[in-house]
Design an enzyme around this catalytic site. Sequence first.
Site, PDB file in Angstrom:
ATOM      1  N   GLU A 195       0.699  -4.775  11.161  1.00  0.00           N
ATOM      2  CA  GLU A 195       0.330  -3.368  10.996  1.00  0.00           C
ATOM      3  C   GLU A 195       1.187  -2.583  11.983  1.00  0.00           C
ATOM      4  OE1 GLU A 195      -1.796  -2.094   8.828  1.00  0.00           O
ATOM      5  OE2 GLU A 195      -3.059  -3.781   8.190  1.00  0.00           O
ATOM      6  N   HIS A 248       2.596  -3.572   6.966  1.00  0.00           N
ATOM      7  CA  HIS A 248       1.663  -2.498   6.621  1.00  0.00           C
ATOM      8  C   HIS A 248       1.646  -1.481   7.752  1.00  0.00           C
ATOM      9  CE1 HIS A 248      -0.696  -4.368   3.207  1.00  0.00           C
ATOM     10  NE2 HIS A 248      -0.010  -5.405   3.637  1.00  0.00           N
ATOM     11  N   HIS A 294       0.850  -1.187   0.000  1.00  0.00           N
ATOM     12  CA  HIS A 294       0.000   0.000   0.000  1.00  0.00           C
ATOM     13  C   HIS A 294       0.885   1.237   0.000  1.00  0.00           C
ATOM     14  CE1 HIS A 294      -3.382  -2.662   1.726  1.00  0.00           C
ATOM     15  NE2 HIS A 294      -3.494  -2.541   0.417  1.00  0.00           N
ATOM     16  N   GLU A 339       1.733   3.706   2.971  1.00  0.00           N
ATOM     17  CA  GLU A 339       2.225   3.147   4.231  1.00  0.00           C
ATOM     18  C   GLU A 339       3.749   3.107   4.203  1.00  0.00           C
ATOM     19  OE1 GLU A 339       0.055  -0.541   4.433  1.00  0.00           O
ATOM     20  OE2 GLU A 339      -1.864   0.484   4.191  1.00  0.00           O
TER      21      GLU A 339
HETATM   22 ZN    ZN Z   1      -1.775  -1.770   4.081  1.00  0.00          ZN
END
Ligand code: ZN
Length: 554
Positions: A333, A246, A109, A112
């Site tokens: 994350e 992420h 992504h 990020e």
């Molecule tokens: Zn992500």
Amino acid sequence: MRRALVLIAALGLFVLVSSPPAQTQPPPSLVYHAYDFTGTTNIAGFGVWEFRSLKDDLFALAEQYPEIVRVVSLGQSHEGREIWAVKLSDDVSTEDPAEPETLFIGGQHAREWIGVEVPFLIAQHLAQNYAADERVKRLIDNLEIWIVPMVNPDGHEYTRSDPCPTAPQQLCRLWRKNRRDLGNGIFGVDLNRNWGFQWDARAGGSRNPQSLTYRGPEPFSEPEIQAIRDLVLAPQRQFKAFIDYHSYSQIVGWPWGYSFEPPIPLSEDKRFDPPSDSVEYARIGETMAKLIYSVYGQTYRACQISLECPYPAAGVSTDWFYSETGGISFVIELRPQGSEPGFVLPPEQIRPTFEENLPAALYLLEQALPELIVRDSPRDDGSVPSGEIGFSPDIRVDGAPLGIVNTTEEPFGENDHENAIANAVNRVYVTVHNRGLTDVPNAVVELYWRDNSQLDLSAWPEGWQPIDDDGDPLTAPTFRHFVSIPANGSATVTFLWVPPVATPDAMLLVRVRHLQDPIRLLRDPALRFEPDRYDNNIASRRVQVFSTTLGTTK
Ligand SMILES: [Zn+2]
């Protein structure tokens, strides 16, 4: 989507009421990576950032540590940028089939950015500490460690565009998808909804090309993740551990994302009620969260992705890796916890975020070190495929005592293997070796048998049946044990086997599996998700089953 909008609103307010960004933003960082660019960018609303070329930094690492670091392009993005991977291993230019692979990726992504920095800094740490740190040396000497810090270079470039080719500026910095041109001014597929496992599930990405989570026209339509797929599925490799980095929300998540069902490897036959990997995932995931917490006291929630870590999602990398390999597969994350500052993590937090994640990353790499082996023959050294199958010295039958009167057990030596007796309780000793460097708690050891005269030896599970401990078809068979096997050691487990009929040419088959050393699957598309009969976690041995009135047991 909601988070992004909140962030945009909050930052808009910030810009309006504060002094100019250059004075209020933290000083420029030397670690934020652009794809192939070194310079300073003033991103309206976000301040001044200094960028470094990821490509240059990776090649510099390889130049400084040529014995253990190699930079490889895995393929190209839509806009023609290379997907750079760094491989760390001793004797790095050769593929050692005996060393398992591990994979860390980041930056699927675009916005990020911390998800690029953490895997890059892990690669740098491993290279720089190989000579001085025994623990790092052991990992590099025994694994083939692959790290791909920036899976989505087009998206990353777009997030730091100056000026942003579209208005308003914030939409560039907060771009999530890749940059596939979908026509009509619409761009981008969400790479982490495009992976080819359960892509179409209810929790899957959006079918709407304008959505932030557009899943793409078909599974693996996007070249950026095709490149990762092809790395993992290369036939000479066995990837055993994976982290996809992420941000944000501070989570350690494991499969499944697409379903609330517990994770069970696809190598397992549902008819035999296989145990899930939930317990082992929780053990490893919670250990990682504790290690992260121990550094700076930051809480990372550990749970199954679909169960609030962070929410159900299908077509994600973590599900795909686990489905293909049966190995350890996580999404992390990173910082921050909440939508302030959300995706725009201040640069002074880059290094602490890396530092708190390093012990968990090293621990995870160590979990890929076990190597469980049940030998196919006395000459089997564990390499795959072994020369011959059906002669395992690690499966030994202690036949039931003959006759009704004489129930005394005869002596049974360490290397003995006897015929079995039908309708009587035979013992089967199964020995599992762990040639690896890390203990394996609760390996699943299973024993099956079949009449060998009828079917193809290599077929599974066709024709095989679990051994039954009491011969009573109404009770569940005990054909499965959970066994802890120490590093560099072995463990022997005893099964009770009551063959129902005399069988002159029977075969016993042992399967051992664990999240840390799964049974690999055949890669042939026609045999999707068939377990590889030649995996060194599977072994078999011929045995004759006599009726009580025939023959002798020796
Ligand atoms: Zn992500």
